[in-house]
Design an enzyme around this catalytic site. Structure first.
Site, PDB file in Angstrom:
ATOM      1  N   GLU A   1     102.489  93.947  44.162  1.00 59.22           N
ATOM      2  CA  GLU A   1     102.261  92.871  45.128  1.00 59.22           C
ATOM      3  C   GLU A   1     102.470  91.490  44.515  1.00 59.22           C
ATOM      4  O   GLU A   1     102.913  90.566  45.201  1.00 59.22           O
ATOM      5  CB  GLU A   1     100.827  92.970  45.688  1.00 59.22           C
ATOM      6  CG  GLU A   1     100.578  94.158  46.594  1.00 59.22           C
ATOM      7  CD  GLU A   1     101.154  93.971  47.988  1.00 59.22           C
ATOM      8  OE1 GLU A   1     101.179  92.830  48.481  1.00 59.22           O
ATOM      9  OE2 GLU A   1     101.600  94.975  48.592  1.00 59.22           O
TER      10      GLU A   1
ATOM     11  N   ASN B   1      91.689  86.819  58.025  1.00 64.93           N
ATOM     12  CA  ASN B   1      91.420  87.463  56.739  1.00 64.93           C
ATOM     13  C   ASN B   1      90.780  86.487  55.751  1.00 64.93           C
ATOM     14  O   ASN B   1      89.911  86.878  54.967  1.00 64.93           O
ATOM     15  CB  ASN B   1      92.712  88.035  56.161  1.00 64.93           C
ATOM     16  CG  ASN B   1      93.152  89.299  56.875  1.00 64.93           C
ATOM     17  OD1 ASN B   1      92.322  90.119  57.257  1.00 64.93           O
ATOM     18  ND2 ASN B   1      94.450  89.451  57.075  1.00 64.93           N
TER      19      ASN B   1
ATOM     20  N   GLU C   1     102.355  83.106  47.821  1.00 67.97           N
ATOM     21  CA  GLU C   1     103.618  83.524  48.424  1.00 67.97           C
ATOM     22  C   GLU C   1     104.680  82.427  48.258  1.00 67.97           C
ATOM     23  O   GLU C   1     104.399  81.241  48.459  1.00 67.97           O
ATOM     24  CB  GLU C   1     103.383  83.809  49.914  1.00 67.97           C
ATOM     25  CG  GLU C   1     104.525  84.477  50.617  1.00 67.97           C
ATOM     26  CD  GLU C   1     104.156  84.866  52.048  1.00 67.97           C
ATOM     27  OE1 GLU C   1     105.041  85.375  52.753  1.00 67.97           O
ATOM     28  OE2 GLU C   1     102.991  84.647  52.441  1.00 67.97           O
TER      29      GLU C   1
END
Length: 371
Positions: free
Chosen positions: A250, A296, A259
């Site tokens: 990841e 989240n 990201e």
């Protein structure tokens, strides 16, 4: 031939010792190609003639029956001996693998030998090793768990991590007096630690799983990673291998804590809780398991006691990022699937599918070799 139902935390090696047989014999009797892969609920045939649990070790000492939550270091501390002496007396090759019900011979004559008390006045330090517990350390230095907590500002005695430096207060408890025995390093709100397991990895182990991770970064991240693994009860070889394999894929071996894309692609994604203009960019993926979306961030922040919804950039800071990964892991019950060797389901629950499966499995195989 008798049968045995595998419990969470069991290993073929531990079962072989328990039933006085060998790993090869158990594997052959059950058609097991990979002795590192057994799962909770699996029925194992135990070859005839090996049904009685073995009590090993040299004479002249007392015995102790391992209870759930015990570690070899904690038992050593309680009886004023050392892990290596216990391992030698009981033929234990891996001191992190003992099991509930196992009878251990305590070396020495007639019971607990006195521990050396800490020197009066002043203090010394101890670097936490894999398998250590606060009670075991307290026993080793002749002090108490409470004194260790106060000297090191530890609020939860069950949360210590590999590499942590502890100050040992001077003038501890009387020699040989056993300290209280809380469970080994474990988490809050998750399942109890698996007997024989221990939280934490070393820099060398981490870099063997992630060879492109620099020594400096590994040393920087390790305390935060180990704390997160302790909180999430990632305490067995199966759990460590699955967790680190997913993190490696990841995050590009912990290269990316945020990201690369802007996050604009997540704009308006109500399934992620992105209901306000700019939420896509504001709540883009961060951390070694990319936390994404306002909902989240809110859930992780509430669980960890951090305002991530109001300050989402904190999610990429190592002290928070690894705890988020541990929370995410626990919130989706991934230890259960790791225990069963179901790495594919671990991937599905993290990714929502099977993207990058070949890469994830490559890291998983590498981590299995390490642990």
């Amino acid at each position: 031939m008798t049968t045995y139902s595998v419990r969470s935390g069991d290993t073929l090696g531990a079962l072989a010792r328990r039933f006085n047989t060998s790993v090869d014999a158990l594997a052959k009797a059950n058609g097991i190609a990979n002795p590192n892969k057994i799962y909770a609920g699996q029925k194992l045939n135990v070859p005839d003639g090996f049904d009685a649990p073995r009590v090993s070790g040299s004479g002249g000492g007392s015995s102790y029956t391992v209870k759930s939550g015990d570690t070899l270091s904690g038992i050593a501390g309680k009886f004023g001996t050392s892990v290596s002496a216990l391992a030698k007396a009981n033929g234990i090759s891996n001191p992190n693998r003992i099991f509930a019900g196992q009878r251990l011979t305590i070396p020495g004559s007639g019971g607990a030998a006195p521990s050396s008390p800490a020197p009066s006045g002043g203090s010394r330090t101890h670097t936490v090793k894999s398998g250590d517990t606060l009670s075991g350390i307290a026993g080793k230095y002749g002090t108490s768990v409470g004194a260790l907590q106060r000297a090191n500002n530890i609020s939860n005695p069950n949360l210590i991590y590999v590499g942590q430096k502890l100050t040992i207060p001077g003038g501890g408890a009387a020699p040989g007096q056993p300290a209280p025995n809380p469970p080994p390093v474990g988490g809050v709100g998750g399942p109890k630690p698996v007997p024989g397991g221990s939280a934490g990895v070393t820099v060398a182990q981490l870099r063997r799983v992630m060879p492109n991770l620099s020594q400096a970064k590994a040393e920087q991240y390790l305390p935060h990673l180990n704390r997160a693994m302790a909180e999430a009860n990632i305490t067995t070889p199966q759990r460590k291998a699955a967790f680190l394999a997913q993190l490696a894929h990841e995050s590009g071996e912990l290269r990316y804590m945020e990201e690369i894309a802007s996050g604009a692609a997540y704009e308006g994604r109500r399934d992620l809780g992105n209901t306000q203009p700019g939420d896509g960019v504001r709540y883009k993926g961060r951390g070694p398991i990319q936390l994404t979306g306002r909902a989240n961030y809110r859930a992780a922040g509430q669980a960890l006691g951090i305002d991530l919804e109001g300050n989402p950039a904190r999610a990429k800071d190592p002290d928070v990022a690894f705890r988020i990964a541990g929370w995410y892991w626990s919130s989706r019950n991934l230890n259960t699937y790791a225990d069963a060797g179901n790495f594919r389901e671990v991937t599905r629950r993290i990714n929502g599918g099977y993207n990058g499966m070949a890469s994830r499995e490559m890291y998983y195989r590498r981590a299995q070799d390490v642990f």
